[in-house]
Write an enzyme that holds these catalytic residues in place. Structure first.
Site, PDB file in Angstrom:
ATOM      1  N   ASP A  73      16.483  65.550  44.957  1.00  0.00           N
ATOM      2  CA  ASP A  73      17.365  65.727  43.943  1.00  0.00           C
ATOM      3  C   ASP A  73      17.207  67.025  43.220  1.00  0.00           C
ATOM      4  OD1 ASP A  73      15.367  63.917  42.761  1.00  0.00           O
ATOM      5  OD2 ASP A  73      16.770  63.541  41.009  1.00  0.00           O
ATOM      6  N   GLU A 139      14.736  61.636  40.657  1.00  0.00           N
ATOM      7  CA  GLU A 139      13.768  61.930  39.698  1.00  0.00           C
ATOM      8  C   GLU A 139      14.078  62.704  38.607  1.00  0.00           C
ATOM      9  OE1 GLU A 139      10.239  64.184  38.123  1.00  0.00           O
ATOM     10  OE2 GLU A 139      12.082  65.133  39.070  1.00  0.00           O
TER      11      GLU A 139
HETATM   12 ZN   LIG Z   1      10.496  68.219  40.270  1.00  0.00          ZN
END
Ligand SMILES: [Zn+2]
Length: 385
Positions: A73, A139
């Site tokens: 992501d 994340e």
């Molecule tokens: Zn990163």
């Protein structure tokens, strides 16, 4: 030689702004399956958060087990008109690859996949041990359906990791200048002083929290938390705002609040740090009608360090051979998923150069992709030697 640039470009063309996957994990799944990996796609849910797709892939069934971790992501591109190249086109200009995620961290993932495929091709298609990929799509945002759950899921399957390389952009100026071997912890709270509201003309009937909070802020800021150690700088407490919210000039307010954040080293845990700060507040507060307390925000980021030893030595050797630089073993910067991985196995972070991460025109020299692939390839050779 498997081409990290081609993999990186394919990943960059998937606009996988958290929580969207946009096909990014599918790119990895196809490549890893073709190389003989057993690939799992696991979706995690949490009330109030978007479902997130994650990937775990493994080849080999014996120890030692080296896992490459990362996230596909990316943060949003921001003002797309400000980019000189389309943020999701994977364009190369003058030897530089542009796109959101080029360094944080699709580029790093592409290099690890390219290095592993190349290593397998040179070694009869099987590692002398096990290699895996732990890749999350969660994340950059709240990170509740990502690495924490993926690690738990893997542990429940009986997966045991011996070492982990996380390909976050660890280098400051040039490829090879820095390995992260740990991270400081982060803890936030609000200092609250309760007094007694009243008319400014009759201060004896009130208790003013403003001078008191000023004294407490000074006391907490001046008193060092520790003096640092071989791996870490001293822990640091920073006040970030002071709020009284009083619009009147003739009223002594009832309450004053001050927010702070502490970046702390491995001489503290969240618990010991909380009690230390509470003790200091209790010792510094004036006797009388003023009361001081702290409201803590929950923290899941403790400090950790992977002690230098054979594993860091072999990574340093691989970096030195490819780049000619001897990396600093560093623990600075913000937090990362390494803080979760450290509960399962020793982890180091080494990836691309971080200068443009999260910025407009995020980019990496193609030469860095080639060098990072060669570094990971060197790590694999040494690890399974
Ligand atoms: Zn990163």
């Amino acid at each position: 030689m498997t081409d990290a640039l081609a993999i990186a470009r394919e990943l960059l063309r998937c606009p996988s702004v958290t929580p969207a996957d946009a096909g990014a994990l599918g790119v990895l799944e196809r490549l890893l399956r073709a190389a003989g990996f057993e690939v799992h796609r696991v979706t995690f849910s949490e009330p109030g958060a978007a479902d997130i797709d994650n990937l775990y892939a493994r080849i080999g069934d014996t120890a030692p087990h080296l896992t490459f971790a990362g996230h596909t992501d990316v943060v949003p591109p921001g003002d797309v008109a400000a980019w000189s190249h389309d943020a999701f086109a994977g364009e190369v200009a003058d030897g530089v690859l542009y796109g959101r995620g080029a360094v944080d961290m699709k580029g790093g993932i592409a290099c690890s996949v390219a290095a592993v495929l190349d290593y397998l091709a040179a070694n009869g298609g099987r590692p002398k041990g096990s290699i895996s990929f732990l890749i999350t799509g969660d994340e950059e945002d709240v990170a509740v359906n990502g690495t924490v759950k993926l690690l738990q899921w893997a542990a429940e399957r009986g997966e045991k990791f011996d070492h982990c390389v996380l390909g976050e952009p660890s280098n400051v100026e040039a490829l090879g200048d820095c390995i992260k071997i740990g991270r400081r912890g982060s803890l936030s709270g609000t200092l609250i002083v309760d007094g007694v509201q009243g008319h400014v003309a009759y201060p004896q009937r009130a208790a003013n929290p403003v001078p008191e909070i000023a004294r407490l802020i000074t006391a907490l800021s001046d008193d060092p938390l520790d003096h640092g150690n071989e791996q870490f700088p001293p822990s640091n407490l920073e006040f970030t705002s002071v709020d009284v919210g009083n619009a009147a000039t003739n009223v002594i307010p009832a309450q004053a609040r001050a927010k702070f954040n502490i970046r702390f080293n491995n001489q503290h845990s969240v618990e010991t740090l909380r009690s230390l700060i509470e003790q200091r507040v209790a010792a510094a507060v004036s006797a009388g009608r003023l009361k001081a307390r702290i409201e803590w925000l929950p923290s899941n980021s403790g400090a950790f360090v992977t002690k230098p030893g054979p594993f860091t030595d072999l990574v340093v050797a691989a970096i030195e051979q490819v780049t000619g630089r001897r990396p600093k073993l560093d623990t600075g910067g913000g937090t990362s998923d390494a803080r979760f991985i450290t509960h399962y196995c020793p982890v180091i972070e080494f990836g691309l150069v971080g200068q443009t991460m999260h910025k407009v025109d995020e980019c990496t020299p193609v030469a860095d992709l080639q060098q990072l692939t060669a570094v990971y390839r060197g790590v694999l050779d040494r690890y399974f030697a």
